[in-house]
Motif scaffolding. Sequence first.
Motif, short mmCIF file in Angstrom:
data_model
loop_
_atom_site.label_atom_id
_atom_site.label_comp_id
_atom_site.label_asym_id
_atom_site.label_seq_id
_atom_site.Cartn_x
_atom_site.Cartn_y
_atom_site.Cartn_z
N GLU A 224 -66.62 26.77 47.56
CA GLU A 224 -65.97 27.31 46.67
C GLU A 224 -65.05 28.56 47.23
O GLU A 224 -64.54 29.41 47.39
N LYS A 225 -67.01 29.07 48.11
CA LYS A 225 -66.82 30.67 49.04
C LYS A 225 -64.84 30.28 50.07
O LYS A 225 -64.88 31.36 49.82
N LEU A 226 -65.10 29.05 49.86
CA LEU A 226 -64.63 28.80 51.05
C LEU A 226 -62.95 28.88 50.94
O LEU A 226 -61.63 29.36 51.57
N LEU A 227 -62.75 27.95 49.81
CA LEU A 227 -61.30 27.65 49.23
C LEU A 227 -61.28 29.44 48.95
O LEU A 227 -60.11 29.48 48.65
N GLN A 228 -61.84 30.26 47.91
CA GLN A 228 -61.99 31.47 47.96
C GLN A 228 -61.19 32.42 48.93
O GLN A 228 -60.31 32.64 49.22
#
Length: 69
Positions: A9-13
């Motif tokens: 999720e952090k990479l996607l954000q």
Amino acid sequence: MKTNVEINEKLLQDAMMLSGAKTAEEVINKALDHLIYKLALKKLEAARGPELWQGDLEQMRGNTNNQGE
């Protein structure tokens, strides 16, 4: 194509913020497009060979016209 994958999720954000993508789908498509571009470029560079051509193009073409003389 629809598929279910687990994405960090952090990479996607971070990717969405940096790319300006509005949706996860958009950022994933941009990432895939970029990956394909980089890999294709790498293949082209490998096909080109390790050294740049060195030579005299005018001589190779047989141009003996000395301009300015």
